[in-house]
Design an enzyme around this catalytic site. Structure first.
Site: not given
Ligand code: ARG
Length: 372
Positions: A75, A78, A247, A252
């Site tokens: 992560c 953090r 968030w 991602e």
């Molecule tokens: N990578 C995952 C997704 O695209 C989520 C993982 C957690 N991500 C976060 N920003 N807390 O759905």
């Protein structure tokens, strides 16, 4: 030779050792007076002797969960570990009660778009390894994926879970963005599924500030990623149901969920929409399309008033986290391949750093999928 015949369980020295390490570190960080720590350790030792187990106080639960975020090697977000809201839902017994608690989590975390990091803890594993509660979903909110004659519809990453939901009697509309139901299993029984009320699922339609990136495809993504299939381990106690959220970082969605060839695979569509020269790899049409897709994600979330962070800012925040940890005398562990953003990684300091990928407890652990 058995000394305490009234004892129901053999004393678990291994559990006590884990508990002691957590209590000393955790209460140390919380500033608990030494005498109280000693009293607490005595209590825990007695509980383990009598029950083979011990229970965390609310304070230990909250701080343990936050430590687990701090230790999450994959992560980049953090910095905010100490500001996670912790819901203690260890009292939930039935599928219906768990469902209600999950809806409370979704609503709290979503907060009309101003996303709040949170975790909900349900009953921990029994001392004999029995699992009181398990959530089958990978994330509380996620899109279904279907294998059809015309190829895959929806999110290919959800194929097997979607199938499991349908075997349990759920039926989706069959769009590219069907929100999956919550699937809750209590004590190894057949799981029950529950729909999430649509008004609780905040979604962001994707648009680009200056180009028509998607044509007739109605691209969107949900606002809050809530990982629900990892176990949380604190002081030797395992919580198999412990959904948590932060968030999104834009990559991602824009560089993975919508871009991966084995996910929504939107890069070719975006490149066509942008009129890029796709005749050769060397025009870098994929890279150009990828960049604009990420621009669209950031633009759309911003416009919708939904919290999101770009990868440059996230990297800067991670730098700050590293400084804080150093100041507090803790080593930052990490998994480099996950910490670097998938877009322009070498533009962030993370790319030029190295990390030891060592498991530190408390921590989040992968678990075997109950379906499949
Ligand atoms: N990578 C995952 C997704 O695209 C989520 C993982 C957690 N991500 C976060 N920003 N807390 O759905």
């Amino acid at each position: 030779m058995v000394q305490h015949t009234e004892k129901r369980c053999p004393f678990s020295g291994a559990l006590y050792k884990e508990a002691e390490a957590f209590v000393r570190t955790g209460h140390g960080e919380l500033g608990t007076p030494e005498a109280e720590v000693a009293r607490r350790l005595g209590q825990i030792e007695a509980a383990i002797r009598q029950e083979g187990n011990y229970a965390h106080s609310t304070e230990e639960l909250a701080h343990g969960a936050r430590m687990a975020w701090r230790n999450a090697n994959r992560c980049i977000g953090r910095l905010f570990w100490n500001r996670m809201h912790v819901f203690d839902e260890r009292g939930c017994e039935t599928e219906g009660q768990v469902y209600e608690a999950l809806l409370r989590h979704i609503e709290f975390a979503t907060n009309g778009g101003e996303i709040r990091p949170a975790i909900t803890l349900f009953k921990p594993e029994d001392s004999d390894g029995g699992e009181p509660i398990r959530i089958w979903n990978h994330q509380l909110i996620r899109y279904a994926g279907y294998e059809t004659e015309n190829g895959i519809v929806g999110d290919p990453a959800s194929l097997s879970f979607t199938k499991a939901c349908m075997e349990l009697g759920w039926c989706g509309e069959g769009t590219d963005f069907d929100v999956l139901p919550l699937v809750i299993q209590v004590r190894g029984r057949t799981p029950r599924w529950f729909p999430i009320p649509p008004e609780l699922v905040l979604e962001v339609p994707l648009t680009h500030p200056s180009a028509d990136l998607f044509g007739s495809f109605r691209a969107k993504w949900y606002a809050v990623p809530i990982i629900s299939d990892m176990a949380l381990e604190i002081g030797g106690i395992r919580y198999p149901a412990a959904p948590f959220n932060g968030w999104y970082m834009e990559t991602e969605i824009g560089a993975r969920n919508l871009a991966d060839e084995f996910r929504y695979n939107l890069i070719p569509l975006v490149a066509r929409q942008l009129g890029l020269d796709m005749s050769s790899n060397s025009t870098l049409w994929k890279d150009r399309a990828l960049l604009e897709l990420n621009v669209a994600v950031l633009h759309s979330f911003r416009q919708a008033g939904v919290s999101i962070v770009d990868h440059h800012t996230a990297a800067q925040q991670f730098k700050m986290f590293q400084r804080n940890e150093e100041k507090d005398g803790r080593e930052v562990t990490g998994r480099w391949s996950w910490l670097i953003p998938p877009l322009s990684p070498a533009l962030t300091h993370v790319f030029h750093s190295s990390f030891e990928d060592k498991t530190v407890m408390p921590g989040f652990l992968a678990q075997k999928r109950p379906y499949e």
